[in-house]
Each structure stands twice: as structure tokens, then as C-alpha cells.
Design an enzyme around this catalytic site. Structure first.
Site, PDB file in Angstrom:
ATOM      1  CB  ILE A 153      -0.971   0.016   1.212  1.00 55.92           C
ATOM      2  CG1 ILE A 153      -0.212  -0.071   2.535  1.00 55.92           C
ATOM      3  CG2 ILE A 153      -1.989  -1.101   1.097  1.00 55.92           C
ATOM      4  CD1 ILE A 153      -1.125  -0.017   3.763  1.00 55.92           C
ATOM      5  CG  ASP A 154      -0.085   4.295  -2.644  1.00 53.06           C
ATOM      6  OD1 ASP A 154       0.663   3.561  -3.308  1.00 53.06           O
ATOM      7  OD2 ASP A 154      -1.160   4.751  -3.067  1.00 53.06           O
ATOM      8  CE  LYS A 155       6.598   9.154   3.157  1.00 51.11           C
ATOM      9  NZ  LYS A 155       7.484  10.237   2.666  1.00 51.11           N
TER      10      LYS A 155
END
Length: 344
Positions: A153-155
């Protein structure tokens, strides 16, 4: 077929390592290679790119070019350096992990917002993988050579991830994600009042032809990869809406891209323009209110809340839920108060 690809093989040629590999899209107008690369390489500086050109480390179609070479549609641009890409130099780091479940086959981690999942351009330490290889030995590598990772998942997205401890678990879990039999549900705050109570967004997703930091929808399906997102309204909050999103596929930035495509960009999603006031009034007090919400929630409003899959060893269906983080809770509460006040 996509206009271009990136992160090609980590090849060694004359003691140089490939760090970037871009193929200019069909719509690419002639553009100096230094400006082209600044558009596509995150945190790149003009000086860094010009130095690479002077050192003969930029190639187009296999030939070394100067910084003023003009990139055209179809050109293959490569950037080479004398050291391997940093993302392949993994260093164990003693970073605490919020482990919600663990056995001898896998673990489920609740990732905080702000933590990068794996090392990459501009983020070479402090990642989830740096923490994993410190706390766990001999994690299996996925097809990209990343220990334990089944998905990412994104930062600035918070929430649940499953990590494989064995090769068998990696294979089994990866197949579930590929076959769309796993369950992934997110909670998001989006700009605007989502009219339909629930719906589905379908549209191939691929790299944006002019901004490599973004992905975009190709509605004709002639580029990118198939992507399907199901959404449902949870609460209407005036100029924003709290929704849940269930992923059928798992493309990079999928929810962010699909929601922008239907006109409901994620709240405070800087990369996709959600950090501007997209809905509402022109009153100064409203602008101050939104700015305060941005300060409370200084990231895109997205949380991976639910994760479900079949356990690779026992065959049992496993389902996990994580609480919405406090920053999102506080932001929702502020919008709830604003919406209630506006209706009075």
C-alpha cells in the site's frame, strides 16, 4: 499495451547499473531529455540529471546523449550509474512493527501512514522491509526480490498488509491476490457528494503519459491494465463523503486514480490534486476550515481497513480489521460538525 514501462532489469554494462528505464509515450512531443527525466524521476534535480548527462550516463535508444537531446515518441531513455540501485541494498533496521497476527507461516501488519513499504527511489531506509528483515530471518522473496511482500500500500495510506514467511505461503497468497479471491476493503474521504449509494469503477490503469509520478485511467482499454473498484457511501458530510472501497484488482494507486476519474479525488491527496479545495464555498472561513482539516490529516484520506484471505497452511478463511487512525477520525468529526452546522 502501455505507452512505456519502468524499472527494467537490473543490468550491468561496463560496470554501470541501470537505475531507470522509460519509453516515451505515443503522445510525447519533442522535449529535452533533462526536462523529460525531471518530469518522470521523483526528487530529481536539474543539476543531478545534467551531471549524469555530462558523465555519459544517459542513453537514448542505446546511444549516449547530451542533456539537450530532444526525446521523441517511442524513444527508450535509460539512466545508468556506477552503483546498484539503492532499493537492492537492503539493511535491517530495528523499527517497531504493529503485528496484529503471526504464526509460523505468515504475519499481518498494521502499517502506519508515512511508512514506505519497500526501498525505492528517494526512500532507502525506514521502510517496512527494513523492519521485516531485522525482525525475521530468511523471509522468501517475491518476483521483484522483496522479502515477504505479497502486496503493498502507498506510503501515506495506513492499514493492513499480509507478509509471507515461507515460499509456499508466498506462492499461495500471491495466487489469491491474482485470482481476486482475497478481500481488501478501504475507508476513504473524498471530495464532493457521491450521488450513487454504491457503484463500480472500471477502467484500465497505467502510467500517465506526461507525468510519471501519476497513474491515469485509459477508458478505451488500449493501454494499462484492467482495474475494478467497488465503492459504497458510508456517510455524507457536505462537501466531502466518507466511503468504503473494495478492490477487485490491485493496481498501483488504484483507488486514488479511479476516484479522481469519477470526479471524487481523495481528500488531501497531494499527488492527484486533492490538497486543493475542490468543492465548497469561496468564503474565507470555509478556506480556513479546510486548511485546518488538512493540518489534522496531512496525507491522503485512505486506510486499508479490512483484509481477508485463505490461510495457506490450514485452509481456514482469515479476516482482519483495523481501526481507522486518529487523524482520519478527527478529520471526519470536523466535517461532521461542519455539515450539521450548515444544515441548521
Amino acid at each position: 499495451m502501455q505507452d512505456f514501462n519502468t524499472e527494467g532489469p537490473d543490468e550491468q554494462e561496463d560496470e554501470l547499473f541501470e537505475h531507470y528505464n522509460f519509453t516515451a509515450g505515443k503522445g510525447q512531443e519533442p522535449l529535452r531529455v533533462d526536462k523529460f527525466l525531471m518530469n518522470f524521476i521523483e526528487k530529481a534535480t536539474r543539476n543531478k540529471i545534467q551531471t549524469a548527462a555530462k558523465n555519459g550516463n544517459i542513453q537514448v535508444n542505446g546511444a549516449v546523449v547530451k542533456q539537450n537531446y530532444k526525446v521523441k515518441a517511442g524513444d527508450v531513455v535509460r539512466v545508468m550509474f556506477e552503483h546498484p540501485p539503492y532499493e537492492f541494498l537492503l539493511t535491517p533496521e530495528n523499527i517497531p512493527l504493529d503485528i496484529v497476527y503471526e504464526d509460523d507461516t505468515l504475519l499481518v501488519v498494521n502499517k502506519p501512514a508515512g511508512m514506505v513499504v519497500h526501498p525505492g527511489h528517494g526512500n532507502y531506509s525506514g521502510t517496512l522491509i527494513n523492519a521485516l528483515i531485522y525482525h525475521f530471518e530468511n523471509l522468501p522473496e517475491n518476483s521483484s526480490g522483496r522479502p515477504g511482500l505479497v502486496h503493498r500500500i502507498d506510503k501515506d495510506t495506513s492499514g493492513l498488509l499480509v507478509v509471507a514467511k515461507t515460499v509456499a505461503a508466498m506462492t499461495h497468497l500471491a495466487k489469491q491476490f491474482f485470482d481476486k479471491s482475497s478481500e481488501r476493503e478501504y475507508v476513504a474521504i473524498v471530495w464532493g457528494n457521491v450521488e450513487e449509494e454504491e457503484g463500480t469503477v472500471e477502467g484500465h490503469i497505467g502510467r500517465h503519459p506526461k507525468n510519471r509520478m501519476q497513474n491515469t485511467v485509459f477508458p478505451e482499454g488500449d493501454q494499462g491494465k484492467e482495474a475494478v473498484t467497488h465503492y459504497k457511501v458510508l456517510e455524507r458530510l457536505g462537501y466531502v463523503t466518507k466511503i468504503s472501497c473494495r478492490l477487485e484488482t490491485g493496481r498501483t494507486h488504484q483507488i486514488r486514480v479511479h476516484l479522481k476519474y469519477i470526479g471524487h479525488t481523495l481528500f488531501n491527496d497531494e499527488r492527484y490534486g486533492g490538497d486543493a479545495i475542490l468543492k465548497g464555498t469561496t468564503f474565507t472561513k470555509y478556506k480556513q476550515f479546510v486548511d485546518n482539516c488538512f493540518k489534522i490529516l496531512p496525507r491522503q484520506a485512505l486506510h486499508a481497513k479490512t483484509l481477508g484471505f485463505v490461510h495457506p497452511k490450514t485452509g481456514e478463511w482469515m479476516s482482519f480489521n483495523s481501526d481507522i487512525p486518529q487523524d482520519m477520525v478527527d478529520c471526519i468529526e470536523k466535517w461532521r460538525g461542519y455539515a450539521k452546522h450548515a444544515m441548521e
